[in-house]
Design an enzyme around this catalytic site. Structure first.
Site, PDB file in Angstrom:
ATOM      1  N   CYS A 104       0.527  -1.189  -0.249  1.00 34.32           N
ATOM      2  CA  CYS A 104       0.062   0.244   0.526  1.00 34.32           C
ATOM      3  C   CYS A 104       0.809   0.985  -0.155  1.00 34.32           C
ATOM      4  O   CYS A 104       2.390   1.096   0.433  1.00 34.32           O
ATOM      5  CB  CYS A 104      -0.914   0.255   0.958  1.00 34.32           C
ATOM      6  SG  CYS A 104      -2.031  -1.041   1.270  1.00 34.32           S
ATOM      7  N   GLY A 108      -0.608   0.064  -4.473  1.00 33.79           N
ATOM      8  CA  GLY A 108      -1.416  -0.529  -4.864  1.00 33.79           C
ATOM      9  C   GLY A 108      -2.540   0.001  -5.590  1.00 33.79           C
ATOM     10  O   GLY A 108      -2.408   1.139  -6.084  1.00 33.79           O
ATOM     11  N   ASN A 140       0.065   1.263   5.996  1.00 35.82           N
ATOM     12  CA  ASN A 140       0.870   0.463   4.944  1.00 35.82           C
ATOM     13  C   ASN A 140       1.567  -0.346   5.506  1.00 35.82           C
ATOM     14  O   ASN A 140       2.620  -0.340   6.698  1.00 35.82           O
ATOM     15  CB  ASN A 140       1.645   0.971   4.091  1.00 35.82           C
ATOM     16  CG  ASN A 140       2.830   0.653   3.283  1.00 35.82           C
ATOM     17  OD1 ASN A 140       4.011   1.331   3.399  1.00 35.82           O
ATOM     18  ND2 ASN A 140       2.716  -0.461   2.928  1.00 35.82           N
ATOM     19  N   GLY A 141       1.505  -1.942   5.512  1.00 35.48           N
ATOM     20  CA  GLY A 141       2.157  -3.536   6.294  1.00 35.48           C
ATOM     21  C   GLY A 141       1.063  -4.086   6.805  1.00 35.48           C
ATOM     22  O   GLY A 141      -0.508  -4.112   5.852  1.00 35.48           O
ATOM     23  N   TYR A 187      12.635  -4.333  -5.259  1.00 36.12           N
ATOM     24  CA  TYR A 187      11.887  -3.719  -6.211  1.00 36.12           C
ATOM     25  C   TYR A 187      10.826  -3.680  -6.122  1.00 36.12           C
ATOM     26  O   TYR A 187      10.921  -2.383  -6.868  1.00 36.12           O
ATOM     27  CB  TYR A 187      11.343  -6.203  -5.990  1.00 36.12           C
ATOM     28  CG  TYR A 187      10.444  -5.536  -7.101  1.00 36.12           C
ATOM     29  CD1 TYR A 187       9.979  -5.693  -8.670  1.00 36.12           C
ATOM     30  CD2 TYR A 187       8.768  -6.300  -6.633  1.00 36.12           C
ATOM     31  CE1 TYR A 187       8.343  -5.286  -9.344  1.00 36.12           C
ATOM     32  CE2 TYR A 187       7.224  -6.399  -7.583  1.00 36.12           C
ATOM     33  CZ  TYR A 187       7.692  -5.906  -9.156  1.00 36.12           C
ATOM     34  OH  TYR A 187       6.800  -5.750  -9.526  1.00 36.12           O
TER      35      TYR A 187
END
Ligand code: SF4
Length: 466
Positions: A13, A39, A113-114, A252
């Site tokens: 996210c 996302g 986020n996570g 990445y």
């Protein structure tokens, strides 16, 4: 509608926040646009006009969800925003973020986020006490503890809630008169602070600052709670830092034009490629990146090896999520849609193919075949990270262990499966050197299976996977 096969870990996210700007919602829209790669399933913005919060969210890309009319309905100087790929919870609108509630601490919105590794057990416990959940998202448990906290002060109540959760969380929270930015003590996911004139901005990655001409100030530190309000910034430490930054953000996930964890992603990727060339040289005529994510590592490999880099594979950027594939008429159609070989470059050449990861192996196998069918004489596959052997529980959507080809196959077996003449992965030491990890500050768990936290299955019964 068919989804195109992508044999990569999925991004998680992106979060963004503004405090102190009259066009906060528009800036957040632009910031989310720059974070779209993190996302693509849903997007949302919550705004405060100083008296109350309003929130709008929808399924799809940022530009599909928001119109000028919708943005003008989000007035105020403070906003938070979110782009989501579901790592926990179902893929539908109720799980889109920001999540927003009214509780005894007032109205509050949250973008996360996570992934919380103990969310499932917390939720079972809270449900057994009568709590009702509105979503299947792991993030919602934070609201429950915030609302229950006996502390009346917001920072103390947030710290109280965070004391109960474990795992990865880079959070932005919105209250009617403040924005709060938080990073978990391990700092798994990035979170950066910037300035735009007199306003403050917070983003998962600095590429979001560039788009709005904000300048990067610093990382939110692991274990830090940064409060942005009319008095400026207040930095509080809610837990001692024990850094375990996600190394795969450098390999990445993050955009190469970002600075995360205090380092240029592009510089890290080129160094990954340089060290890969040192560890696994090849006698070849050209270095060909698997676009787009393999490009910086291929530039590094070419620079170190002296072998020229050529764009022997071209990526079609216009393949939409909703493209309808014509049944099974042509095998590998999905990959061919996305990647096309430049035959005039590849014919009769010895090619070093550089990519950033092999997950299941299926896509690498198809790409090697595409390059061979275009006339390449030899294909030497080089991967700019070590074999991926274990799933991520910290906010990255990964296949199960059994689906990870390196978890069950040797490098030689993988080489044979993908059909390459040779195959070389960067070592763990090489990867750590590339990001200058001298202190063991990075999480390496998907390469080592040594997890920095106790790992519980993240809301496994609630989890949706295609
Ligand atoms: S397990 Fe891998 S992808 Fe997940 S946080 Fe650790 S390094 Fe990143």
């Amino acid at each position: 509608m068919a989804s195109l096969p992508v044999d990569k870990f999925h991004d998680e996210c992106g979060v963004f926040a503004v405090y102190g700007h009259p066009e906060a919602a528009k800036l957040t829209y632009l910031g989310l646009y720059a974070l779209q790669h993190r996302g693509q399933e849903s997007a949302g913005i919550a705004a405060s006009n100083g008296d109350e919060l309003v929130c709008y969210k929808g399924m799809g890309h940022v530009e599909e969800v928001f119109t000028p009319q919708i943005l003008s309905g989000l007035p105020g100087y403070a906003t938070i925003g979110h782009t989501r790929y579901s790592t926990a919870g179902d893929t539908d609108l109720k799980n889109a973020q920001p999540l927003m509630v009214s509780c005894q601490k007032g109205q509050v919105a949250l973008a996360h986020n996570g992934n919380l590794v103990n969310a499932a057990s917390i939720r079972r416990e809270l449900e057994s006490r009568g709590d009702i959940f509105q979503t299947t998202s792991d993030s919602e448990v934070i609201f429950h503890y915030l609302a229950r906290s006996k502390h009346s002060g917001i920072p103390e109540a947030i710290a109280d809630a965070l004391d109960r959760v474990s795992g990865a969380y880079s959070l932005v929270m919105l209250f009617k008169d403040s924005v709060v930015a938080i990073r978990d003590p391990h700092g798994f996911r990035p979170l950066c602070l910037g300035r735009l004139g007199g306003a403050y901005v917070v983003a998962s990655e600095t590429c979001a600052f560039d788009l709005i001409n904000a300048h990067y100030v610093r990382e939110i530190e692991p274990g830090e709670m940064l409060i942005l309000n009319g008095e400026g910034t207040t930095s509080l430490r809610f837990a001692p830092p024990t850094p375990k930054r996600c190394i795969f953000e450098h390999v990445y996930f993050s955009r190469p034009d970002s600075v995360i964890f205090g380092r240029s992603v592009n510089a890290s990727r080129e160094m990954l490629g340089r060290l890969l060339a040192k560890e696994h040289p090849a006698d070849a005529d050209m270095v060909v990146p698997v676009p787009d994510s393999g490009v910086p590592a291929a530039i590094g490999y070419a620079a170190e090896s002296g072998i020229p880099m050529k764009m022997g594979l071209i990526r079609n950027h216009y393949v939409g999520r909703t493209f309808i594939e014509p049944s099974q008429a042509i095998r590998d159609f999905g990959v061919k849609l996305k990647l096309n070989p430049v035959r005039t470059l590849l014919a009769d050449q010895r090619v070093v193919l550089v990519d950033d990861s092999i997950i299941r192996g299926t896509t690498s196998r198809k790409i090697v075949r595409i390059v061979r069918e275009a006339g390449a004489r030899e294909v030497h596959m080089r991967i700019s990270c070590p074999p991926t052997i274990s799933p991520c529980y910290y906010g990255i959507d990964t296949p199960t262990k059994n689906e990870l080809i390196a978890a069950t196959h040797t490098v030689e077996e993988i080489r044979e499966y993908i059909g390459a003449d040779t195959l070389g992965y960067l070592s763990i030491e090489g990867m750590r050197r590339a990001v200058n990890d001298t202190e063991g500050d990075y999480c390496l768990a998907c390469y080592t299976a040594n997890y920095p936290t106790v790992v519980q299955e993240p809301l496994i019964a609630l989890r949706h996977r295609d």
